[in-house]
Design an enzyme around this catalytic site. Structure first.
Site, PDB file in Angstrom:
ATOM      1  N   SER A  64      11.302  -7.074  41.776  1.00 30.27           N
ATOM      2  CA  SER A  64      11.390  -7.149  43.002  1.00 30.27           C
ATOM      3  C   SER A  64      11.418  -8.583  43.343  1.00 30.27           C
ATOM      4  O   SER A  64      10.677  -9.536  42.961  1.00 30.27           O
ATOM      5  CB  SER A  64      10.629  -6.475  44.038  1.00 30.27           C
ATOM      6  OG  SER A  64      10.520  -5.136  43.639  1.00 30.27           O
TER       7      SER A  64
HETATM    8  N1  SAM Z   1       7.142  -3.303  40.927  1.00 26.17           N
HETATM    9  C1  SAM Z   1       8.151  -3.681  39.919  1.00 26.17           C
HETATM   10  C2  SAM Z   1       7.956  -5.104  39.441  1.00 26.17           C
HETATM   11  O1  SAM Z   1       6.786  -5.683  39.998  1.00 26.17           O
HETATM   12  O2  SAM Z   1       8.561  -5.739  38.818  1.00 26.17           O
HETATM   13  C3  SAM Z   1       9.392  -3.424  40.393  1.00 26.17           C
HETATM   14  C4  SAM Z   1       9.833  -2.287  40.291  1.00 26.17           C
HETATM   15  S1  SAM Z   1      11.516  -2.013  40.138  1.00 26.17           S
HETATM   16  C5  SAM Z   1      12.316  -2.277  41.542  1.00 26.17           C
HETATM   17  C6  SAM Z   1      11.521  -0.027  40.519  1.00 26.17           C
HETATM   18  C7  SAM Z   1      10.729   0.615  39.273  1.00 26.17           C
HETATM   19  O3  SAM Z   1      10.612   1.904  39.487  1.00 26.17           O
HETATM   20  C8  SAM Z   1      11.741   0.681  38.073  1.00 26.17           C
HETATM   21  O4  SAM Z   1      11.110   0.038  36.742  1.00 26.17           O
HETATM   22  C9  SAM Z   1      11.924   2.144  37.619  1.00 26.17           C
HETATM   23  O5  SAM Z   1      12.076   2.577  36.489  1.00 26.17           O
HETATM   24  C10 SAM Z   1      10.763   2.904  38.604  1.00 26.17           C
HETATM   25  N2  SAM Z   1      10.750   4.095  38.629  1.00 26.17           N
HETATM   26  C11 SAM Z   1      11.863   4.759  39.291  1.00 26.17           C
HETATM   27  N3  SAM Z   1      11.704   6.175  39.586  1.00 26.17           N
HETATM   28  C12 SAM Z   1      10.396   6.174  39.205  1.00 26.17           C
HETATM   29  C13 SAM Z   1       9.464   7.242  39.161  1.00 26.17           C
HETATM   30  N4  SAM Z   1       9.846   8.768  39.667  1.00 26.17           N
HETATM   31  N5  SAM Z   1       7.998   7.128  38.868  1.00 26.17           N
HETATM   32  C14 SAM Z   1       7.838   5.953  38.369  1.00 26.17           C
HETATM   33  N6  SAM Z   1       8.476   4.804  38.286  1.00 26.17           N
HETATM   34  C15 SAM Z   1       9.884   5.160  38.720  1.00 26.17           C
END
Ligand code: SAM
Length: 216
Positions: A64
């Protein structure tokens, strides 16, 4: 890769940018000023690590934007010792910011490769949250209740499971909207069936998948 004076200087500039954009929480600013964000990047993109932008981390996912990390962390009002659930581990950067703020972090990731990669990488950086693989749209019932929950992917609506897994006076921060842009919502659980909801600006996240997210 080293953490040089050049990197430290770029981090100080990033912190200045975040202050100019309205971030005031000193714990948040200190955490971002301390964590070498360039270690979270692939070699090809490492030169961009201190821009206030989101970047690809593989698997179609992103680390992000620093402003987004700072905004969500600030609105979460993390206190040392808070038990925090992060939905969407991704690169692990957000989890390390929360740990620098003194939180006990439980982080769940739905993408197996990212889960494996970050579970191995993050402890090498000195951050060892509890890692889980699975669908975080349903929370983490076995570890509930939580003081705070942060969702770092865009949801179609607020998953009731997450509100149920908050303590009284607990805070949930979650982006909710369509696939292009989402409004940041903050929900404070006042009593079992009573919540206070606040709405902030639009952000742009990758989709929250799963049972209470977007169906894939
Ligand atoms: N917090 C992260 C960082 O600091 O790098 C950024 C996260 S990225 C914008 C969103 C993440 O949410 C992705 O890695 C994606 O695979 C995960 N994601 C999507 N749906 C999800 C779910 N139902 N449960 C857990 N993770 C999920």
């Amino acid at each position: 890769m080293e953490d040089s004076y050049k990197h430290k200087g770029m981090r100080r500039s990033l912190v200045r940018v975040l202050k100019e954009k309205g971030i005031t929480n000193q714990q948040v600013l200190d955490a971002i000023g301390k964590i070498p964000r360039h270690y979270f990047f692939d070699n090809a993109l490492v030169g961009h690590a201190y821009q206030d932008k989101a970047f690809p981390i593989g698997e179609g996912q992103t680390i992000s934007q620093p402003y987004t990390v700072a905004f969500q962390s600030e609105k979460l009002e993390v206190q040392p010792g808070d038990k925090v659930l992060e939905v969407g581990t991704g690169s692990g950067y957000q989890a390390s910011v929360l740990m620098e703020m003194g939180a006990e972090v439980h982080t769940i990731e739905y993408n197996k490769n990212l889960y494996e990669r970050t579970r191995k990488f993050l402890p090498k950086m000195g951050y060892s949250p509890k890692f889980y693989f699975g669908d975080g749209s349903q929370g983490l019932p076995k570890q509930a209740p939580f003081d705070k929950i942060i969702v770092t992917a865009g949801a179609p609506s607020v998953p009731t499971a997450l509100i149920n897994q908050l303590k009284i006076d607990g805070i949930l921060i979650i982006p909710v909207g369509d696939s292009q842009k989402q409004k940041m919502l903050r929900i404070i659980k006042k009593e079992d069936k009573k919540i206070k909801k606040e709405t902030f600006d639009y952000f742009s996240f990758v989709p929250l998948l799963g049972e209470q997210g977007w169906k894939n």
